[in-house]
Design an enzyme around this catalytic site. Sequence first.
Site, mmCIF file in Angstrom:
data_model
loop_
_atom_site.group_PDB
_atom_site.id
_atom_site.type_symbol
_atom_site.label_atom_id
_atom_site.label_comp_id
_atom_site.label_asym_id
_atom_site.label_seq_id
_atom_site.Cartn_x
_atom_site.Cartn_y
_atom_site.Cartn_z
ATOM 1 N N TYR A 31 0.814 -1.213 0.000
ATOM 2 C CA TYR A 31 0.000 0.000 0.000
ATOM 3 C C TYR A 31 0.852 1.268 0.000
ATOM 4 C CZ TYR A 31 -5.097 -0.151 0.293
ATOM 5 O OH TYR A 31 -6.436 -0.208 -0.001
ATOM 6 N N GLU A 85 2.310 6.414 -6.891
ATOM 7 C CA GLU A 85 1.235 7.202 -7.504
ATOM 8 C C GLU A 85 1.466 8.700 -7.292
ATOM 9 O OE1 GLU A 85 -2.571 5.800 -6.045
ATOM 10 O OE2 GLU A 85 -2.050 3.725 -6.497
#
Lengths: 308, 225
Positions: B147, B154
Amino acid sequence: MKLRSLEILDAKTKDKLCFLDKVEPNATIGEIKSMFHKSHPQWYPARQSIRLDPKGKSLKDEDVLQHLPVGTTATFYFRDLGAQISWVTVFLTEYTGPLVIYLMFYFRVPFIYAPKYDFTTSKHWVVHLACMCHSFHYVKRLLETLFVHRFSHGTMPLRNIFKNCTYYWGFAAWMAYYINHPLYTPPMYGEQQIRLALIIFLFCQIGNFSIHIALRNLRPPGSKTRKIPYPTKNPFTWIFLLVSCPNYTYELGSWLGFTLMTQCLPVAFFTLVGFIQMTVWAKGKHRSYLKEFRDYPPLRSPILPFIL
Amino acid sequence: MSAPVAGTSKATHSDVAAKKKKGPGALATAYLVIYNVVMTAGWLVIAVGLVRAYLARGSYHGLYYSIEKPLKFFQTGAILEVMSRVFLTWAVTHSVREVQSEDSVLLFVTAWTVTEIIRYSFYTFSLLNHLPYLIKWARYTFFIVLYPMGVTGELLTIYAALPYVQKTGLYSVTLPNKYNFSFDYYTFLMLIMISYIPLFPQLYFHMIRQRKKVLGHAGDYSKVE
């Protein structure tokens, strides 16, 4: 008349919250809620959900104790609905916002557009017309809230006011920004388009108001009765022949008119989102009507004749 | 969609960029294809389940419950993940050529790929009512690293795209225009980045709580979910 006793348990923990004895058999749930409120002052009646089954539906305030399927000692379950706020308060707040906010953009209050435009007015007459229509719409809503609508529920959860105001105020600001922008482009087909749009808008505003009056007249003051609405002498109500919730139909029409008038994409978005929400509500209402009334007119659709 | 700025600096980079561009570009595409095929399959499962349940019952009543489990499998935590991934892949990486050679792209694509392989194995086995504990453990443990890794990739990618978006006005609409609408993609990307701040910790700690709940009974080895 044999007096009853009843206990109220927490629906989740099953803890005994309250025991009431010497209760009249013809006491209503509403009265029981008031009694419960005395022993638990933080839970005013509007935030109490009383049911016969922990996972069951809430009992209505009008339900009478002796008509409920309970023994001489009744067990009820309680759920806290959370902080409540009155519908009238929510409506007044959520509608006053757009009225004021739009006017701020219309008058080009400082810090919105470039400083050289502060307190100037648009040179396009459609912008003035749009302001009048938008303001009229929300003034109408405020007056209806105060003098026309008869609400079934007194309250709704407090968090709704934040959600609703964000929606109404946010969209009002977004639309108003573009319509009143110094670089606003008037509609492509000019006066013809604006005239047609105005006619649609006014027609639907009158229609929407007519439906609100018709619905109000179905319900005696202070009551929560539900009846099937039917067309009246007012031609604007004849749409009841084809639609269950014509108030939403006319509301959609009004905003389509306003979209056409302003030729503004954010207005189109607002119309679309509103339409989706109203369709959900209309379908729910239509389903309730069908469930409650055996003789409900089969020709009617929820919001759009024959379509939806 | 946007033409790379043809300056001299680009010319010297072009060889290296061309070589690097192939990697993540092809990988992202392959990922998308696989992703779409599997998601189609997944929704088909739900659709078939619905039809069968309707035929069996003869009414719409209770239909939800027949597909509740697979539906929850495919939707739990997936909505935001799905939206963020589609956005990252198409609206950022695909659209802004210049970022396709960034290491950050490799970072999030790797994170996603590993996550998805584990996740869809988990769903497949669950649907077949034969879930090896190892898969369940992997699903609820790997995310701890994957994660943050994915999110970092990102964010770095979006950040790398910013100057190009600003310079070229990509996906942006200015006034005046006949629809009286404007959109600034640069500001939009900034808002997206900011939204990670409240969203990511919530998702992360939700997964941590799920992990405690699911792996908490480490003693039971359950075949049926």
